[in-house]
Design an enzyme around this catalytic site. Structure first.
Site, PDB file in Angstrom:
ATOM      1  N   LYS A 156      -1.458  69.768  42.000  1.00 55.88           N
ATOM      2  CA  LYS A 156      -2.318  70.192  43.112  1.00 55.88           C
ATOM      3  C   LYS A 156      -1.641  71.166  44.081  1.00 55.88           C
ATOM      4  O   LYS A 156      -1.971  71.187  45.276  1.00 55.88           O
ATOM      5  CB  LYS A 156      -2.875  68.973  43.852  1.00 55.88           C
ATOM      6  N   THR A 207      -9.498  46.734  45.326  1.00 59.62           N
ATOM      7  CA  THR A 207     -10.654  47.439  44.754  1.00 59.62           C
ATOM      8  C   THR A 207     -11.689  46.436  44.249  1.00 59.62           C
ATOM      9  O   THR A 207     -12.703  46.806  43.688  1.00 59.62           O
ATOM     10  CB  THR A 207     -10.223  48.345  43.593  1.00 59.62           C
ATOM     11  N   LYS A 219      -1.896  61.752  37.049  1.00 56.01           N
ATOM     12  CA  LYS A 219      -1.259  61.343  35.778  1.00 56.01           C
ATOM     13  C   LYS A 219      -2.170  61.606  34.587  1.00 56.01           C
ATOM     14  O   LYS A 219      -1.719  62.014  33.530  1.00 56.01           O
ATOM     15  CB  LYS A 219      -0.896  59.851  35.819  1.00 56.01           C
ATOM     16  N   ASP A 250      -2.918  58.068  42.035  1.00 55.55           N
ATOM     17  CA  ASP A 250      -3.782  59.257  42.147  1.00 55.55           C
ATOM     18  C   ASP A 250      -2.995  60.559  42.156  1.00 55.55           C
ATOM     19  O   ASP A 250      -3.425  61.561  42.732  1.00 55.55           O
ATOM     20  CB  ASP A 250      -4.657  59.214  43.429  1.00 55.55           C
ATOM     21  N   GLU A 251      -1.843  60.579  41.527  1.00 53.42           N
ATOM     22  CA  GLU A 251      -1.006  61.774  41.554  1.00 53.42           C
ATOM     23  C   GLU A 251      -1.482  62.833  40.566  1.00 53.42           C
ATOM     24  O   GLU A 251      -1.028  63.977  40.606  1.00 53.42           O
ATOM     25  CB  GLU A 251       0.456  61.422  41.222  1.00 53.42           C
ATOM     26  N   GLY A 279     -14.800  55.906  45.289  1.00 48.28           N
ATOM     27  CA  GLY A 279     -15.385  56.966  46.111  1.00 48.28           C
ATOM     28  C   GLY A 279     -14.892  56.932  47.559  1.00 48.28           C
ATOM     29  O   GLY A 279     -15.300  57.739  48.384  1.00 48.28           O
ATOM     30  N   ARG A 280     -13.960  56.006  47.850  1.00 50.79           N
ATOM     31  CA  ARG A 280     -13.457  55.890  49.231  1.00 50.79           C
ATOM     32  C   ARG A 280     -12.658  57.142  49.602  1.00 50.79           C
ATOM     33  O   ARG A 280     -11.880  57.638  48.783  1.00 50.79           O
ATOM     34  CB  ARG A 280     -12.482  54.698  49.342  1.00 50.79           C
ATOM     35  N   HIS A 325      -8.206  57.533  36.150  1.00 52.46           N
ATOM     36  CA  HIS A 325      -7.564  58.787  35.782  1.00 52.46           C
ATOM     37  C   HIS A 325      -8.661  59.808  35.556  1.00 52.46           C
ATOM     38  O   HIS A 325      -9.550  59.573  34.745  1.00 52.46           O
ATOM     39  CB  HIS A 325      -6.828  58.650  34.446  1.00 52.46           C
TER      40      HIS A 325
END
Ligand code: GDP
Length: 424
Positions: free
Chosen positions: A332, A130, A16, A13-14, A303-304, A41
């Site tokens: 970010k 997941t 990419k 979740d960086e 959505g967590r 992504h």
């Protein structure tokens, strides 16, 4: 221009997806080389906002060929649904633009079910899967008990192969977990409903890539998740079941001779982590709530709410080393603009000693973060497009991180849109 890879340095979740979307215009081909539909992504461009799970982020660029390599967990149902969603938003997908390796193994209908059954059995010891069937899929792949995408071109053999596998798998489903067996009829329905739909896109992508390489085409390798989720080098067992590290790209893409000239490691300006497992720099309470809210940190797939913390220098430096990153994209940065002072996890404390190295996974829960603070920049930086547009405190933060992790920060992302970027 040459070959490149865009990879995650941390827990995934960086950002990419936005980096691949930005850089694809410099490449002819984009190849996804590992993982499945278990991560997302997020890409925002002229076509709209997309959460891509299996499709390579190159699909938005005209003239770019996107490939799903043999290392990918190919879930025909997820892929077909995703393809339809993308096409409905005005992005055409044709077999000359999207190619699926005939050597991709198929994620079969029972893999997702087994994932759910096992997480339920583990109860409060669950891995935080997941539940997309990724771990059962890769286990079966290495047992040679899955089906290759190319087998879809041999319907008779395919049916016999699926029947053999189902007989074996139903033993586990019924006798180990006490669940209802899966019927062959439902499996053949799945073949008709999904596999047949993606069949026109399946081809010998290995041959295509070798030819492309000979002709001097530029290839970008795209990964999912990050180094700390790597099956061999991550925080085992809280990893994924494949290898997001760049050195797997030649194998998982099908271009075994590929040389990686540029490895862009993507790092968020703070840390996030989805699911279970040690997360040494984790923040709690109001401080965490605020960062989660400002960064909108909720999983693209599930959505967590994501766990959040300051940037973790120890983990990030390790990630940079594992990935062999040649440059960093720091994303970010704009999210930190509300902070009066910016926390940074500079070291870990283990058994009363301050350490700089990333320890063995079993020692991680015993580590405590060492936090230092840098001055906040307290300015909206989302419209900055040049390095000199950034306030001095923001520049100092970036330079501090760069020095600590030992890799040049070439890109500083200040918003999710394609052009919200500073290139140094
Ligand atoms: P990926 O799996 O590494 O591609 O990351 P995700 O898509 O799960 O998460 C990245 C999220 O951050 C997405 O919602 C992006 O749109 C968003 N994003 C990426 N870069 C930036 C940035 O520089 N600023 C802001 N505010 N959001 C960003």
């Amino acid at each position: 221009m040459s070959n490149g890879a865009i990879v995650g340095i941390n827990w995934g979740d960086e950002g990419k997806g936005r980096m691949v979307d930005l850089l694809t215009n410099q490449y002819d081909i984009v190849v996804r080389y590992q993982g499945g539909g278990n991560a997302g992504h997020t890409v925002i461009n002229d076509f709209g906002k997309f959460a891509l799970h299996l499709l390579p982020s190159g699909i938005f660029r005209p003239g770019v060929v996107s490939i799903l390599g043999n290392g990918v967990a190919l879930d025909p149902e997820n892929l077909w649904n995703e393809m339809q969603g993308v096409e409905a938003q005005g992005v055409p997908l044709t077999p000359d633009k999207l190619m699926i390796s005939d050597r991709c193994s198929l994620l079969l209908p029972w893999h997702r079910e087994l994932d759910c059954l096992e997480e339920a059995r583990l109860a409060d010891k669950k891995y935080g899967s997941t539940r997309q069937g990724i771990a059962p899929f890769y286990s079966d792949k290495y047992q040679k008990k899955t089906v290759l995408a190319g087998e879809l071109f041999y319907p008779e053999q395919l049916k016999a192969h699926l029947a053999d596998l189902l007989e074996w798998k139903n033993l586990t489903i019924t006798k180990v977990y006490g669940a209802e067996p899966i019927t062959m009829e439902s499996v053949m329905e799945w073949v008709d409903n999904y596999c047949e739909k993606i069949k026109p896109f399946i081809c010998d992508t290995g041959r295509f890539l070798r030819e492309a390489e000979k002709n001097g085409k530029h290839i970008l390798f795209e990964a999912q998740l990050g180094a700390l989720r790597d099956l061999d080098f991550g925080i085992v067992p809280y990893t994924t079941s494949s290898n997001p590290i760049a050195s797997y790209a030649p194998v998982g893409s099908g271009l075994t001779t590929a040389k990686l000239d540029d490895v862009i490691g993507v790092v968020k300006a703070y840390s996030t982590c989805v699911g279970e497992g040690p997360f040494t720099c984790e923040m709690f309470g109001e401080e965490a709530e605020k960062l989660r809210e400002f960064g909108f940190e909720y999983g693209a797939k599930t959505g967590r709410p994501r766990r959040v913390g300051p940037i973790d220098i120890v983990a990030t430096r390790y990630g940079v080393e594992c990935q062999g990153a040649t440059a960093i994209a720091l994303t970010k940065l704009d999210v930190l603009s509300y902070m009066d002072k910016i926390p940074v996890c500079t070291q870990y404390e283990l058994n009363g000693e301050k350490i700089d190295y990333f320890p063995f996974p079993t020692a991680l829960p015993m580590c405590k973060p060492v936090i230092e603070y840098l001055p906040g920049f307290k300015t909206d930086v989302s419209s900055c497009r040049e390095w000199d547009d950034l306030p001095k405190a923001a520049q100092d933060y970036v330079l501090y991180i760069e020095e600590k992790i030992g890799c040049f920060i070439k890109y500083v992302s200040v918003g999710p849109e394609r052009d919200s970027i500073i290139i140094r």
